[in-house]
Write a protein that holds these residues in place. Structure first.
Motif, PDB file in Angstrom:
ATOM      1  N   ARG A 219      15.112   9.576  -8.209  1.00 27.47           N
ATOM      2  CA  ARG A 219      14.540   8.249  -7.980  1.00 27.47           C
ATOM      3  C   ARG A 219      15.312   7.184  -8.742  1.00 27.47           C
TER       4      ARG A 219
ATOM      5  N   PRO B 280       3.392   4.021   5.799  1.00 27.05           N
ATOM      6  CA  PRO B 280       4.144   3.750   4.570  1.00 27.05           C
ATOM      7  C   PRO B 280       5.321   4.717   4.410  1.00 27.05           C
ATOM      8  N   PHE B 281       6.390   4.230   3.832  1.00 31.50           N
ATOM      9  CA  PHE B 281       7.586   5.056   3.632  1.00 31.50           C
ATOM     10  C   PHE B 281       8.112   4.749   2.236  1.00 31.50           C
ATOM     11  N   PRO B 282       8.311   5.780   1.405  1.00 32.19           N
ATOM     12  CA  PRO B 282       8.723   5.489   0.021  1.00 32.19           C
ATOM     13  C   PRO B 282      10.115   4.862  -0.045  1.00 32.19           C
ATOM     14  N   GLY B 283      10.311   3.989  -1.029  1.00 39.95           N
ATOM     15  CA  GLY B 283      11.611   3.359  -1.231  1.00 39.95           C
ATOM     16  C   GLY B 283      12.769   4.361  -1.264  1.00 39.95           C
ATOM     17  N   PRO B 284      12.636   5.475  -2.014  1.00 41.21           N
ATOM     18  CA  PRO B 284      13.742   6.451  -2.053  1.00 41.21           C
ATOM     19  C   PRO B 284      13.892   7.246  -0.763  1.00 41.21           C
TER      20      PRO B 284
ATOM     21  N   GLN C 164      -0.695   8.872   7.065  1.00 41.41           N
ATOM     22  CA  GLN C 164       0.711   9.167   6.749  1.00 41.41           C
ATOM     23  C   GLN C 164       1.038  10.601   7.141  1.00 41.41           C
TER      24      GLN C 164
ATOM     25  N   ALA D 166      -4.407   5.568  -1.189  1.00 40.19           N
ATOM     26  CA  ALA D 166      -3.326   6.458  -1.640  1.00 40.19           C
ATOM     27  C   ALA D 166      -3.599   7.081  -3.016  1.00 40.19           C
TER      28      ALA D 166
ATOM     29  N   LYS E 267      -5.159  15.509  -2.130  1.00 37.75           N
ATOM     30  CA  LYS E 267      -4.792  14.837  -3.380  1.00 37.75           C
ATOM     31  C   LYS E 267      -6.077  14.385  -4.044  1.00 37.75           C
TER      32      LYS E 267
ATOM     33  N   THR F  32      -0.035  15.627  -4.975  1.00 41.38           N
ATOM     34  CA  THR F  32       0.228  14.240  -4.610  1.00 41.38           C
ATOM     35  C   THR F  32       0.576  14.210  -3.121  1.00 41.38           C
ATOM     36  N   ILE F  33       0.686  13.007  -2.565  1.00 43.55           N
ATOM     37  CA  ILE F  33       1.018  12.901  -1.140  1.00 43.55           C
ATOM     38  C   ILE F  33       2.449  13.373  -0.917  1.00 43.55           C
ATOM     39  N   GLU F  34       3.376  12.807  -1.651  1.00 47.86           N
ATOM     40  CA  GLU F  34       4.777  13.254  -1.584  1.00 47.86           C
ATOM     41  C   GLU F  34       4.942  14.506  -2.448  1.00 47.86           C
TER      42      GLU F  34
HETATM   43  P1  XMP Z   1       1.985  10.044  -4.130  1.00 49.60           P
HETATM   44  O1  XMP Z   1       3.062  11.018  -3.817  1.00 49.60           O
HETATM   45  O2  XMP Z   1       2.083   9.462  -5.514  1.00 49.60           O
HETATM   46  O3  XMP Z   1       2.208   8.831  -3.129  1.00 49.60           O
HETATM   47  O4  XMP Z   1       0.608  10.588  -3.844  1.00 49.60           O
HETATM   48  C1  XMP Z   1       1.285   7.785  -2.916  1.00 49.60           C
HETATM   49  C2  XMP Z   1       1.863   6.847  -1.850  1.00 49.60           C
HETATM   50  O5  XMP Z   1       2.986   6.138  -2.367  1.00 49.60           O
HETATM   51  C3  XMP Z   1       4.139   6.358  -1.563  1.00 49.60           C
HETATM   52  N1  XMP Z   1       5.289   6.449  -2.475  1.00 49.60           N
HETATM   53  C4  XMP Z   1       6.171   5.461  -2.685  1.00 49.60           C
HETATM   54  N2  XMP Z   1       6.293   4.239  -2.149  1.00 49.60           N
HETATM   55  N3  XMP Z   1       8.222   3.836  -3.450  1.00 49.60           N
HETATM   56  C5  XMP Z   1       7.309   3.425  -2.518  1.00 49.60           C
HETATM   57  O6  XMP Z   1       7.448   2.315  -2.028  1.00 49.60           O
HETATM   58  C6  XMP Z   1       8.167   5.045  -4.043  1.00 49.60           C
HETATM   59  O7  XMP Z   1       9.005   5.387  -4.862  1.00 49.60           O
HETATM   60  C7  XMP Z   1       7.094   5.902  -3.629  1.00 49.60           C
HETATM   61  N4  XMP Z   1       6.718   7.131  -3.986  1.00 49.60           N
HETATM   62  C8  XMP Z   1       5.608   7.464  -3.283  1.00 49.60           C
HETATM   63  C9  XMP Z   1       3.863   7.660  -0.835  1.00 49.60           C
HETATM   64  O8  XMP Z   1       4.606   7.762   0.368  1.00 49.60           O
HETATM   65  C10 XMP Z   1       2.378   7.572  -0.606  1.00 49.60           C
HETATM   66  O9  XMP Z   1       2.087   6.756   0.509  1.00 49.60           O
END
Ligand code: XMP
Length: 430
Positions: free
Chosen positions: A216, A307-311, A351, A385, A422, A426-428
């Motif tokens: 990350r 939603p889509f994570p930045g990485p 998601q 989330a 979760k 976690t989600i990811e």
């Molecule tokens: P986790 O994995 O923490 O994810 O349960 C919760 C939500 O956040 C999103 N996610 C991110 N979004 N940058 C983002 O913009 C990130 O680095 C990032 N990491 C997780 C994830 O897809 C889920 O919707």
């Protein structure tokens, strides 16, 4: 802004945003402010029609209950108090009003007009952006996510070619995602768009790096470096456009509750690149951002995407990223999205995505032993989330997806479904 305004004062309620959204849904603009706002500050808005004193469980701060400034009662603005006993208010309630009670307060007591809608908002913002920017230039990192896309569309409408968009393709985008950014913004909206293909550069930096936090950091840091290099090549840019939205602002600045999260933006830019910010969405909730995008003519898919994570796919290609597994994530994700859309699940599930772990398992293909990767499907529902439950995807849909992944995606011989809510998962995965 000319629209009528109902001010919510935060006296320790956990429901401030719920109240603001309910008022806005009735067509009246509403903002949340700290309990200790002064009469002077309130007078700066010349269109305040009513005040909501929103008390609640976080009202005790440093051992004493917070109060509003008594001078506010002298302003002659109608007030409603919720879970905050105050006889000087026109209405007093123990809990948030229902729709009818809101309507009575807003339209009968306050005599507010329902003039909050996206057309007016866009017209106002266009005017404000032109005033702020004049004939100067704005730079915007256009990831293709909902917020940056809507900011871009808004700025294109307001200042056209004075906006310079930079799209950095870090090689971890979903299938066809960068292509669609170019198609929509360069070809259809005629944006001044700089497309940077940095895939090799990112994959090079990430080679052999297995630790999720490290991955990350590399992706985030490299993104800022690439963006900064592009910014330095440009001349005469004074502004930076940002997709800050209303929750970013209120979640980082309440005086009663503990900070939920710090507001993170492109704040990592070096100090010597001095920009003034343009944040035309900073008053909007997420669903309003989407409505704004539709009103500005953006494609439905771009505005209503999950939603889509930045990485990006970087955190779904588990462990050290390799090209074969990255392709397997990208292709299986595309199949999953196609089949979810075909089954109507894209509108129901919050998601859904695939991940590919960094180990292999034994299988048989064409009567020969193979040692290949597996694809894990994840599909979850959530409100915020913070917690999430697993979608009970229809077995037939899962079979169709499995069949397609096994026949169409290279280097894969197994498909699994993640059953974990979760918490604890976690989600990811990373
Ligand atoms: P986790 O994995 O923490 O994810 O349960 C919760 C939500 O956040 C999103 N996610 C991110 N979004 N940058 C983002 O913009 C990130 O680095 C990032 N990491 C997780 C994830 O897809 C889920 O919707």
């Amino acid at each position: 802004m000319k629209q009528d305004l109902i001010i919510i004062l935060d006296l320790g309620s956990t429901q401030n945003t719920v109240a603001a959204r309910e008022i806005r849904e009735l067509g009246v603009y509403s903002e949340i402010h700290p309990h200790d706002i002064t009469a002077e500050e309130l007078k700066l808005f010349d269109n305040v029609k009513g005040i909501v004193l929103n008390g609640g469980e976080n009202r005790i701060v440093d051992g004493a209950p917070v109060e509003i400034r008594p001078e506010l009662y002298e302003l002659g603005i109608p007030m409603i108090s919720i879970d905050y006993p105050q006889s000087r208010c026109e209405m007093q309630l123990d809990a948030l009003p229902d729709r009818d009670a809101w309507k009575r307060f807003i339209f009968e007591t306050c005599r507010a007009e329902a003039n909050w809608n996206m057309k007016n908002f866009i017209a106002d913002q266009t005017e404000l952006i032109r005033q702020q920017v004049g004939d100067r230039k704005v730079l915007l990192a256009l990831s293709g996510g909902v917020d940056s896309s809507v900011v871009a569309a808004m700025l294109i409408k307001a200042i056209g070619k004075q906006l310079v968009c930079v799209h950095v393709n870090h090689g971890l985008m979903r299938k066809d995602e960068s292509e669609s950014v170019v198609k929509v913004f360069r070809d259809e909206l005629h944006a001044n768009l700089i497309y940077v293909d940095a895939a090799e550069r990112f994959l090079g930096k990430l080679a052999g790096v297995a630790d999720p936090e490290q991955k990350r950091k590399i992706i985030g840091g490299e993104f800022i470096r690439v963006f900064e290099e592009e910014a330095r090549k440009l001349e005469g840019i004074d502004f930076l456009g940002q997709g800050t939205i209303y929750p970013d602002i209120i979640e980082s600045g309440t005086k009663t509750a503990k900070m939920v999260k710090s507001h993170h933006n492109v704040g990592g830019l070096p100090k010597d690149l001095k920009f003034e910010l343009v944040e035309p969405l900073k008053q909007l909730f997420k669903d309003e951002v989407r409505a704004c995008g539709v009103e500005l003519g953006l494609p439905h898919d771009m505005v209503y995407r999950q939603p889509f994570p930045g990485p990006g796919l970087g955190v779904r290609c588990l462990g050290a990223i390799t090209r074969d597994r990255l392709e397997a994530v990208r292709e299986s994700d595309a199949i999953l999205r196609e089949e979810f859309a075909r089954a109507g699940l894209d509108k129901k599930v919050w998601q859904y995505f695939t991940v590919v772990p960094d180990f292999k398992s034994v299988g048989m293909k064409n009567n020969a032993r193979v040692f290949e990767y597996m694809v894990i499907i994840r599909a979850i529902n959530t409100v915020d989330a913070m917690t999430a439950s697993v979608e009970k995807v229809d077995w037939d849909v899962l079979e169709t997806i499995t069949g397609r992944v096994l026949s169409e995606v290279e280097n894969v011989n197994r498909v699994c479904y993640d059953m974990s809510p979760k918490p604890p998962a976690t989600i990811e995965f990373e």
